[in-house]
Design a protein around this motif. Structure first.
Motif, mmCIF file in Angstrom:
data_model
loop_
_atom_site.group_PDB
_atom_site.id
_atom_site.type_symbol
_atom_site.label_atom_id
_atom_site.label_comp_id
_atom_site.label_asym_id
_atom_site.label_seq_id
_atom_site.Cartn_x
_atom_site.Cartn_y
_atom_site.Cartn_z
ATOM 1 N N TRP A 1 0.831 -1.211 0.000
ATOM 2 C CA TRP A 1 0.000 0.000 0.000
ATOM 3 C C TRP A 1 0.859 1.253 0.000
ATOM 4 C CZ3 TRP A 1 -0.451 4.087 3.427
ATOM 5 C CH2 TRP A 1 -1.519 4.966 3.181
ATOM 6 N N VAL A 2 1.898 1.271 0.851
ATOM 7 C CA VAL A 2 2.786 2.435 0.913
ATOM 8 C C VAL A 2 3.471 2.651 -0.426
ATOM 9 C CG1 VAL A 2 4.897 3.350 1.957
ATOM 10 C CG2 VAL A 2 3.146 2.317 3.404
ATOM 11 N N ASP A 3 3.957 1.568 -1.039
ATOM 12 C CA ASP A 3 4.628 1.691 -2.341
ATOM 13 C C ASP A 3 3.670 2.227 -3.394
ATOM 14 O OD1 ASP A 3 6.967 1.094 -4.126
ATOM 15 O OD2 ASP A 3 5.484 -0.224 -5.063
ATOM 16 N N ARG A 4 2.436 1.752 -3.388
ATOM 17 C CA ARG A 4 1.450 2.230 -4.364
ATOM 18 C C ARG A 4 1.153 3.709 -4.171
ATOM 19 N NH1 ARG A 4 -3.827 -0.490 -3.335
ATOM 20 N NH2 ARG A 4 -4.171 1.300 -1.971
ATOM 21 N N GLU A 5 0.990 4.129 -2.918
ATOM 22 C CA GLU A 5 0.717 5.543 -2.663
ATOM 23 C C GLU A 5 1.885 6.420 -3.109
ATOM 24 O OE1 GLU A 5 -2.246 6.910 -1.459
ATOM 25 O OE2 GLU A 5 -2.860 4.863 -1.951
ATOM 26 N N CYS A 6 3.108 5.980 -2.875
ATOM 27 C CA CYS A 6 4.270 6.740 -3.336
ATOM 28 C C CYS A 6 4.281 6.847 -4.850
ATOM 29 C CB CYS A 6 5.554 6.080 -2.839
ATOM 30 S SG CYS A 6 5.877 6.291 -1.070
ATOM 31 N N ARG A 7 3.979 5.735 -5.528
ATOM 32 C CA ARG A 7 3.981 5.765 -6.996
ATOM 33 C C ARG A 7 2.899 6.674 -7.544
ATOM 34 N NH1 ARG A 7 2.429 1.312 -8.685
ATOM 35 N NH2 ARG A 7 2.517 -0.115 -6.904
ATOM 36 N N LEU A 8 1.763 6.722 -6.863
ATOM 37 C CA LEU A 8 0.693 7.620 -7.314
ATOM 38 C C LEU A 8 1.149 9.078 -7.255
ATOM 39 C CD1 LEU A 8 -2.455 5.984 -5.651
ATOM 40 C CD2 LEU A 8 -1.928 6.100 -8.097
ATOM 41 N N ILE A 9 1.867 9.435 -6.190
ATOM 42 C CA ILE A 9 2.391 10.799 -6.083
ATOM 43 C C ILE A 9 3.394 11.068 -7.196
ATOM 44 C CG2 ILE A 9 3.671 12.407 -4.616
ATOM 45 C CD1 ILE A 9 2.616 10.816 -2.189
ATOM 46 N N GLU A 10 4.278 10.098 -7.451
ATOM 47 C CA GLU A 10 5.277 10.257 -8.499
ATOM 48 C C GLU A 10 4.621 10.407 -9.869
ATOM 49 O OE1 GLU A 10 7.433 6.668 -7.793
ATOM 50 O OE2 GLU A 10 9.049 7.698 -6.704
ATOM 51 N N GLU A 11 3.629 9.547 -10.153
ATOM 52 C CA GLU A 11 2.970 9.587 -11.462
ATOM 53 C C GLU A 11 2.186 10.877 -11.675
ATOM 54 O OE1 GLU A 11 0.646 6.060 -11.304
ATOM 55 O OE2 GLU A 11 2.404 4.710 -11.483
ATOM 56 N N ALA A 12 1.753 11.504 -10.577
ATOM 57 C CA ALA A 12 1.037 12.784 -10.680
ATOM 58 C C ALA A 12 1.999 13.961 -10.834
ATOM 59 C CB ALA A 12 0.159 12.988 -9.453
ATOM 60 N N GLY A 13 3.301 13.684 -10.811
ATOM 61 C CA GLY A 13 4.282 14.760 -10.931
ATOM 62 C C GLY A 13 4.387 15.611 -9.686
ATOM 63 N N GLN A 14 4.029 15.048 -8.516
ATOM 64 C CA GLN A 14 4.009 15.821 -7.277
ATOM 65 C C GLN A 14 4.997 15.310 -6.234
ATOM 66 O OE1 GLN A 14 -0.141 15.618 -6.160
ATOM 67 N NE2 GLN A 14 -0.728 17.268 -7.562
ATOM 68 N N TRP A 15 5.972 14.504 -6.683
ATOM 69 C CA TRP A 15 6.925 13.942 -5.738
ATOM 70 C C TRP A 15 7.848 15.026 -5.215
ATOM 71 C CZ3 TRP A 15 6.782 9.594 -3.214
ATOM 72 C CH2 TRP A 15 7.913 9.140 -2.543
ATOM 73 N N ARG A 16 8.100 14.997 -3.909
ATOM 74 C CA ARG A 16 8.961 15.984 -3.273
ATOM 75 C C ARG A 16 10.099 15.287 -2.548
ATOM 76 N NH1 ARG A 16 3.813 17.776 -3.356
ATOM 77 N NH2 ARG A 16 3.393 20.025 -3.483
ATOM 78 N N THR A 17 11.260 15.913 -2.551
ATOM 79 C CA THR A 17 12.398 15.432 -1.774
ATOM 80 C C THR A 17 12.958 16.591 -0.966
ATOM 81 O OG1 THR A 17 13.921 15.890 -3.601
ATOM 82 C CG2 THR A 17 13.022 13.653 -3.456
ATOM 83 N N LEU A 18 13.680 16.245 0.075
ATOM 84 C CA LEU A 18 14.249 17.265 0.943
ATOM 85 C C LEU A 18 15.622 17.706 0.439
ATOM 86 C CD1 LEU A 18 13.368 15.705 4.418
ATOM 87 C CD2 LEU A 18 12.249 17.636 3.311
ATOM 88 N N ARG A 19 15.897 18.988 0.562
ATOM 89 C CA ARG A 19 17.244 19.501 0.314
ATOM 90 C C ARG A 19 17.861 19.896 1.652
ATOM 91 N NH1 ARG A 19 14.002 23.760 -1.474
ATOM 92 N NH2 ARG A 19 14.167 23.115 -3.639
ATOM 93 N N ALA A 20 19.167 19.854 1.713
ATOM 94 C CA ALA A 20 19.869 20.210 2.950
ATOM 95 C C ALA A 20 20.657 21.493 2.730
ATOM 96 C CB ALA A 20 20.817 19.077 3.360
ATOM 97 N N LEU A 21 20.357 22.507 3.543
ATOM 98 C CA LEU A 21 21.052 23.793 3.466
ATOM 99 C C LEU A 21 22.003 23.907 4.648
ATOM 100 C CD1 LEU A 21 18.183 26.257 2.495
ATOM 101 C CD2 LEU A 21 19.854 25.192 0.995
ATOM 102 N N ASP A 22 23.251 24.264 4.372
ATOM 103 C CA ASP A 22 24.257 24.361 5.418
ATOM 104 C C ASP A 22 24.312 25.789 5.938
ATOM 105 O OD1 ASP A 22 26.278 23.842 7.148
ATOM 106 O OD2 ASP A 22 27.872 23.928 5.639
ATOM 107 N N GLY A 23 23.332 26.146 6.774
ATOM 108 C CA GLY A 23 23.334 27.477 7.370
ATOM 109 C C GLY A 23 22.010 28.174 7.183
ATOM 110 N N GLY A 24 21.772 29.176 8.032
ATOM 111 C CA GLY A 24 20.508 29.893 7.985
ATOM 112 C C GLY A 24 20.578 31.255 7.336
ATOM 113 N N ALA A 25 21.789 31.711 6.972
ATOM 114 C CA ALA A 25 21.916 33.012 6.315
ATOM 115 C C ALA A 25 21.391 32.927 4.894
ATOM 116 C CB ALA A 25 23.377 33.454 6.316
ATOM 117 N N PRO A 26 21.003 34.053 4.288
ATOM 118 C CA PRO A 26 20.475 33.998 2.922
ATOM 119 C C PRO A 26 21.401 33.301 1.934
ATOM 120 C CG PRO A 26 19.978 36.129 3.875
ATOM 121 C CD PRO A 26 20.865 35.415 4.859
ATOM 122 N N GLU A 27 22.710 33.568 2.000
ATOM 123 C CA GLU A 27 23.631 32.874 1.095
ATOM 124 C C GLU A 27 24.174 31.646 1.796
ATOM 125 O OE1 GLU A 27 27.451 33.603 -1.858
ATOM 126 O OE2 GLU A 27 26.563 35.278 -0.783
#
Length: 378
Positions: free
Chosen positions: A7-33
């Motif tokens: 079920w979990v795999d199917r739900e993930c694939r549905l999100i991917e097929e809808a073009g709505q898949w999200r992944t996390l990015r990692a930012l090293d610091g809180g300043a604008p740059e």
């Protein structure tokens, strides 16, 4: 019967097929740059709600460190169990003074402040009227109120006449009106004067969420019972939420708001950081930072009332592509997609900060011009 893994795999694939898949990015610091650590690229971030740049202020960071040295890293339990730290009481007193109320109460997050407040104040015998574009935390708070027996009505966005019509028939029930002050995806401001006028007519309690409010909107809320919900994590650069209201409302929340009663209290470090940030906000330095922020807004969207600048694009792939094009130019501007915004209204969300330099803002303006993108002011 389908197993959980399937079920979990199917739900993930549905999100991917809808073009709505999200992944996390990692930012090293809180300043604008900063650097995106999983790609190694450097970017100027226009994604943060740290509107005055106070999360990086030396006095705010020092206050958090001092609090850890005195009280440790955690609060230990809910305040009804383990008790408050002196810093909790001090912050609440200052928040009440800032908001002009008798009392205030801090929560672990702004989300829990909204859900706890609405679920506590609205139940059987209550009609709740909520703006159609209110934040998800307000929506979920209204849902919880509905489960407790309140009737929830939604009025058209920023439309006090529709609100008046929604409150025309109460059948002896109490009325509660809830609205954001600044709406987080469009950066527009609620017509609080007119909404307060409707509340006066119907003797309605007004709950106002100031989470994204940086500038004073100057509304006249006299003659209305008002509950101010706010966050410590945006303009104040820390973490947590608060409710500022009459003493009896706050006492009721202490006794019945489940996100307060059953959650470990705000950490000493977050509390102290918010207190230090509030002191700066109310000082001449805070006023100077707001002037800088106002100047940045004028570069991109003259006259726009808030530092939230939407660039409405429409379709999801186009918004993602526009965000990627800006990232290639060293500018982090996230694409906002459903369910955060309705289908067909996908956008880039520019969040400006007083911590940005004038050169960084001009870089963003040049990139938007090059990509033929424009801020969509209300």
């Amino acid at each position: 019967m389908t197993g959980w893994a399937d079920w979990v795999d199917r739900e993930c694939r549905l999100i991917e097929e809808a073009g709505q898949w999200r992944t996390l990015r990692a930012l090293d610091g809180g300043a604008p740059e900063t650097a995106i650590t999983n790609t190694g690229s450097r970017v100027v971030s226009f994604a943060s709600n740290d509107y005055l740049g106070l999360s990086q202020h030396p006095s705010v960071k020092a206050a958090a460190i001092d609090a850890i040295q005195r009280w440790g890293t955690g609060a230990g339990a809910s305040r009804l169990i383990v008790g408050s730290r002196p810093i909790h009481d001090e912050l609440e007193a200052q928040l009440a003074g800032w908001r002009g109320t008798q009392s205030a109460l801090v929560f672990p997050t702004g989300y829990s402040a909204n859900t706890g407040t609405l679920a506590t104040l609205a139940g059987p015998g209550t009609v709740v009227c909520s703006d159609a574009l209110n934040h998800a935390s307000i929506i979920d708070g209204c849902r919880l109120a509905g489960r407790r027996g309140a009737e929830v009505r939604v009025y058209r966005h920023a439309d006090p006449e529709h609100l008046r019509a929604q409150l025309a028939s109460l059948d002896g029930r109490r009325a509660l009106v809830v609205t954001d002050t600044v709406f987080s995806m469009d950066g527009d401001v609620a017509p609080l004067d007119a909404i307060a006028g409707v509340c006066r007519e119907r003797d309605a309690l007004l709950v106002v969420d100031d989470a994204h409010a940086v500038f004073d909107v100057g509304a006249d809320l006299s003659g209305v019972e008002v509950v101010r919900v706010g966050t410590l994590s945006k303009t104040l650069g820390s973490l947590g939420g608060f409710v500022a209201a009459s003493r009896r409302i706050v006492e009721l929340l202490v006794n019945r708001a489940r996100p307060f009663v059953f959650t470990t209290a705000l950490t000493p470090a977050d509390t102290a950081a918010a207190l230090a940030a509030l002191e700066i906000l109310r000082s001449g330095e805070g006023e100077a930072r707001r002037r800088t922020l106002r100047e940045h807004i004028e570069v991109l969207a003259p006259g726009h009332p808030t530092p939230i600048l939407p660039v409405v694009i429409g379709d999801e792939p186009d918004a993602v592509a526009a965000s990627a094009a800006l990232a290639e130019r060293g500018l982090l501007v996230p694409a906002i997609r459903p369910p955060t915004v309705p289908p067909g209204t996908c956008r880039l969300r520019v969040a400006l900060s007083a911590a940005h330099t004038g050169e960084q803002v001009l870089r963003l303006r040049a990139a938007l011009d090059e990509l033929d993108l424009a801020v969509s002011t209300p």
